[in-house]
Design a protein around this motif. Sequence first.
Motif, PDB file in Angstrom:
ATOM      1  N   GLU A  91     -19.577  11.479  54.418  1.00 37.55           N
ATOM      2  CA  GLU A  91     -19.311  11.600  52.980  1.00 37.55           C
ATOM      3  C   GLU A  91     -18.066  12.454  52.731  1.00 37.55           C
ATOM      4  O   GLU A  91     -17.230  12.130  51.878  1.00 37.55           O
ATOM      5  CB  GLU A  91     -20.519  12.223  52.281  1.00 37.55           C
ATOM      6  N   ARG A  92     -17.942  13.551  53.489  1.00 38.47           N
ATOM      7  CA  ARG A  92     -16.808  14.458  53.292  1.00 38.47           C
ATOM      8  C   ARG A  92     -15.493  13.795  53.678  1.00 38.47           C
ATOM      9  O   ARG A  92     -14.478  13.969  53.005  1.00 38.47           O
ATOM     10  CB  ARG A  92     -17.018  15.737  54.118  1.00 38.47           C
ATOM     11  N   VAL A 104     -14.759  10.563  53.647  1.00 38.92           N
ATOM     12  CA  VAL A 104     -14.398   9.575  52.620  1.00 38.92           C
ATOM     13  C   VAL A 104     -13.912  10.284  51.362  1.00 38.92           C
ATOM     14  O   VAL A 104     -12.945   9.859  50.719  1.00 38.92           O
ATOM     15  CB  VAL A 104     -15.607   8.662  52.305  1.00 38.92           C
ATOM     16  N   SER A 105     -14.578  11.384  51.029  1.00 40.75           N
ATOM     17  CA  SER A 105     -14.189  12.145  49.840  1.00 40.75           C
ATOM     18  C   SER A 105     -12.761  12.674  49.956  1.00 40.75           C
ATOM     19  O   SER A 105     -11.984  12.631  48.998  1.00 40.75           O
ATOM     20  CB  SER A 105     -15.165  13.311  49.632  1.00 40.75           C
ATOM     21  N   VAL A 106     -12.409  13.182  51.156  1.00 42.46           N
ATOM     22  CA  VAL A 106     -11.050  13.699  51.359  1.00 42.46           C
ATOM     23  C   VAL A 106     -10.020  12.597  51.134  1.00 42.46           C
ATOM     24  O   VAL A 106      -8.990  12.802  50.476  1.00 42.46           O
ATOM     25  CB  VAL A 106     -10.911  14.293  52.782  1.00 42.46           C
ATOM     26  N   LYS A 107     -10.283  11.427  51.687  1.00 46.39           N
ATOM     27  CA  LYS A 107      -9.329  10.319  51.555  1.00 46.39           C
ATOM     28  C   LYS A 107      -9.178   9.883  50.101  1.00 46.39           C
ATOM     29  O   LYS A 107      -8.092   9.511  49.658  1.00 46.39           O
ATOM     30  CB  LYS A 107      -9.790   9.129  52.409  1.00 46.39           C
ATOM     31  N   ASN A 108     -10.293   9.952  49.356  1.00 46.08           N
ATOM     32  CA  ASN A 108     -10.280   9.467  47.968  1.00 46.08           C
ATOM     33  C   ASN A 108      -9.788  10.499  46.964  1.00 46.08           C
ATOM     34  O   ASN A 108      -9.267  10.143  45.913  1.00 46.08           O
ATOM     35  CB  ASN A 108     -11.686   9.007  47.562  1.00 46.08           C
ATOM     36  N   GLN A 109      -9.951  11.791  47.278  1.00 46.10           N
ATOM     37  CA  GLN A 109      -9.689  12.818  46.274  1.00 46.10           C
ATOM     38  C   GLN A 109      -8.462  13.680  46.562  1.00 46.10           C
ATOM     39  O   GLN A 109      -8.180  14.619  45.829  1.00 46.10           O
ATOM     40  CB  GLN A 109     -10.927  13.720  46.142  1.00 46.10           C
ATOM     41  N   THR A 110      -7.760  13.397  47.659  1.00 46.01           N
ATOM     42  CA  THR A 110      -6.532  14.132  47.931  1.00 46.01           C
ATOM     43  C   THR A 110      -5.376  13.153  48.124  1.00 46.01           C
ATOM     44  O   THR A 110      -5.588  11.992  48.461  1.00 46.01           O
ATOM     45  CB  THR A 110      -6.649  14.996  49.207  1.00 46.01           C
ATOM     46  N   ASP A 170      -2.156  18.151  51.602  1.00 50.47           N
ATOM     47  CA  ASP A 170      -2.440  17.599  50.281  1.00 50.47           C
ATOM     48  C   ASP A 170      -1.165  17.683  49.439  1.00 50.47           C
ATOM     49  O   ASP A 170      -0.739  18.776  49.051  1.00 50.47           O
ATOM     50  CB  ASP A 170      -3.578  18.383  49.633  1.00 50.47           C
ATOM     51  N   LYS A 180     -23.435  13.740  56.221  1.00 46.50           N
ATOM     52  CA  LYS A 180     -22.650  14.598  55.344  1.00 46.50           C
ATOM     53  C   LYS A 180     -21.181  14.576  55.753  1.00 46.50           C
ATOM     54  O   LYS A 180     -20.281  14.549  54.902  1.00 46.50           O
ATOM     55  CB  LYS A 180     -23.183  16.036  55.401  1.00 46.50           C
TER      56      LYS A 180
END
Length: 414
Positions: A187-188, A190-196, A373, A184
């Motif tokens: 996933e978090r 990678v998500s931070v890098k992609n969505q911020t 961000d 988890k």
Amino acid sequence: MIIKVKVPSPGESITEVEVASWFVKNGDYVSRNQVIAEIDSDKATLEISAEENGVISLMVEKGKRIQVGDILCIIDTSKKKPIYNNENSKEKELDFHEKKISQDIIKKIPSPASKKILSEKNISIESIHGTGKQGRITKKDCIIADDSTTTASSFLMEEWEIPPTSISRSRTKKITPLSSLRRKLSERLVSVKNQTAMLTTFNEVDMQEIFFIRKKYKDIFKDKHGVNLGFMSFFTLSCVRALKLYPDVNAMISGSEKINFEYYDISIAISGPKGLMVPVVRNAEHLSFRGIEQEIHRLSTRVRNGKITIDEMTGGTFTITNGGVFGSMLSTPIINPPQSAILGIHKIVDRPVVINGSIVKIRPIMYLALSYDHRIIDGRESVGFLVSVKETIENPIKFLMEGSENNIHRILEL
């Protein structure tokens, strides 16, 4: 009576867990409230205890993922704890050892001819397997042992002459599945890098004034409050002040809206046996140095003992992470979503510093890093926030202690 031990819910929105460890074996007798297992969710680790006394049957293997509410194991309360007759056990154990010793003695008594060979060839009696009656060592056994020793010596000499390049080297590898917590976390991240739109700004801070205060008052503080006067209380209060000056750093994006928090729940990154945990010091704006140090100590202890709960890690508005405890000089910390910024503090190093444009002195310097961000925080706010933290740390009496050294005792509650 059969007790079914089911997987409890570790927290809201969690439906699946992984069996991280079993502390008992199938068929063991367990006692009420005895810790029998640990389960991992994507946020925390939870201990499972036996609900009653009895014999346990495990229903799920270690490493298997199961749903909340599934049966983890069953306990048969009708079966009582086995009672062993210690005296009988000791007698049987002594009989066994006595028989074994007597057999060993028989095996190790060589014949007169054997003794001569053993003495001349300097062969250890322990290295010989007797083939005579009842394992007795014979002359033939000694001759064979002598030949084997000679052959082995020759082989070792030949092996010694083998070129080093032909020596076999082990190239093994170990494959273990990632825990649900680590998966988890991956996933978090990678998500931070992609969505911020994450950027990092840097500054440096002179820690000398903090050093002076801690050196003078840390022993009194420890004796009075039972915890150390650490750097984290200074940085936490400095961040609270900076967040009040730059409120967008204490905000988050929710869909098409921006939420500005008017309270200051500071997440503190702490390393534990399961990895990095981020418990929250709530309403830090209302806490004193003592209150912050005691709360950080409490949360740190719970993290390291594996007792931290999901509720204690939920709801922070801003994060501080200290890479300096591991020796990091500088890093770019990753935002802890859904927050919008994180402060990284680092190792303190003595460096030459120019004072008033002419004097060079050695000062304890720390690098600061603020990752933020950019969708919600502009460069002016991020740089201003970091400058505010810097000026507070370099002038703690002015900004944290009401501008007078006479107030330090009262502020530190000494």
